[in-house]
Enzyme design. Structure first.
Site, PDB file in Angstrom:
ATOM      1  CG  ASN A  33      -7.881   5.034  15.044  1.00 32.61           C
ATOM      2  OD1 ASN A  33      -8.665   5.357  15.932  1.00 32.61           O
ATOM      3  ND2 ASN A  33      -7.783   3.807  14.605  1.00 32.61           N
ATOM      4  CB  ILE A  34      -4.862  11.225  15.503  1.00 34.32           C
ATOM      5  CG1 ILE A  34      -4.748  10.845  16.977  1.00 34.32           C
ATOM      6  CG2 ILE A  34      -6.195  11.922  15.213  1.00 34.32           C
ATOM      7  CD1 ILE A  34      -4.766  12.017  17.944  1.00 34.32           C
ATOM      8  CG  HIS A  50     -11.058  12.830  14.414  1.00 34.75           C
ATOM      9  ND1 HIS A  50     -11.523  11.873  15.276  1.00 34.75           N
ATOM     10  CD2 HIS A  50     -12.166  13.469  13.958  1.00 34.75           C
ATOM     11  CE1 HIS A  50     -12.841  11.927  15.349  1.00 34.75           C
ATOM     12  NE2 HIS A  50     -13.244  12.889  14.542  1.00 34.75           N
ATOM     13  CB  CYS A  58       1.389  27.649  11.118  1.00 33.82           C
ATOM     14  SG  CYS A  58       1.733  29.326  11.728  1.00 33.82           S
ATOM     15  CB  CYS A  99       5.293  28.746  11.555  1.00 36.14           C
ATOM     16  SG  CYS A  99       5.125  28.571   9.764  1.00 36.14           S
ATOM     17  CB  CYS A 104       4.837  32.514   9.449  1.00 28.02           C
ATOM     18  SG  CYS A 104       3.399  32.048  10.440  1.00 28.02           S
ATOM     19  N   GLY A 141     -14.018  -1.477  15.308  1.00 27.03           N
ATOM     20  CA  GLY A 141     -13.563  -1.023  16.619  1.00 27.03           C
ATOM     21  C   GLY A 141     -13.898   0.403  16.988  1.00 27.03           C
ATOM     22  CB  CYS A 185     -10.646  -5.259  15.564  1.00 26.22           C
ATOM     23  SG  CYS A 185     -12.143  -4.426  16.094  1.00 26.22           S
TER      24      CYS A 185
END
Length: 195
Positions: A33-34, A50, A58, A99, A104, A141, A185
């Site tokens: 999960n993110i 992930h 960047c 960035c 940069c 899950g 869950c």
């Protein structure tokens, strides 16, 4: 994502981590999960396979920064609604997030692994180290179709370590698990982890 809250399963895992730490033991969350819901529930030992939507990277210098702004730049406000009928909106490149390093100025992207991209090898190694040491593995899950994470439970089970799957339906890995808890869950996991 900022408006989402951890569910009872996230909280149960965080509470189990705290109880185990008081006994000198470790609980490590390895997640695909993110959304950082494990972190917001109170878990501390988290490996995010992930990445997270709450960091940017960047595309030029690879600098990674925490970013809880939503959206990450003004030009994205009201764009990107997850609706198939949403019209594609072109945004001028100069309005996209950049960035902050003066030398940069490269474009920023979410610090997540998109489909087709490889996992960060250091993150994958950290997850494999934890799985090689664990004495119990809870699979919570997942559809068990996203690799390489889909191979974690079978490889742990092959070492003789008990694996428990918590899911609303069986998966291709269910037969490798010593225990299977069917249902949401948020209701099955808290009962199983209750001291």
């Amino acid at each position: 994502m900022n408006s989402k809250a951890p569910n009872a399963a996230h909280v149960a895992i965080a509470e189990a981590e705290e109880r185990l730490s008081q006994e000198g033991r470790r609980l490590v969350v390895v997640t695909q999960n993110i959304d950082e819901l494990h972190k917001r529930a109170g878990s501390r030992n988290i490996i995010e396979l992930h990445g997270t939507l709450f960091k940017t990277q960047c595309t030029k210098c690879d600098a990674i920064s925490i970013n809880y702004d939503s959206p990450i730049c003004t030009a994205l406000h009201g764009k990107g609604t997850p609706n198939p009928g949403t019209e594609n909106v072109k945004i001028a490149t100069e309005l996209l997030p950049r960035c902050s390093k003066v030398e940069c100025g490269g474009l920023l992207r979410p610090y997540v692994v998109w489909f087709g991209e490889n996992l960060n090898p250091d993150v994958l190694k950290a997850a494999e180290r934890e799985l090689d040491q664990c004495d119990l593995c809870l699979v919570v899950g997942t559809s068990a179709i996203v690799y390489p994470a889909a191979m974690f439970a079978p490889s742990v089970a092959a070492r003789g370590v008990p694996v428990a799957e918590f899911n609303t339906e069986t998966t291709s890995n269910t037969s490798d698990c010593r225990f299977y808890f069917e249902g949401p869950c948020g209701s099955t996991l808290p009962k199983a982890l209750d001291p």
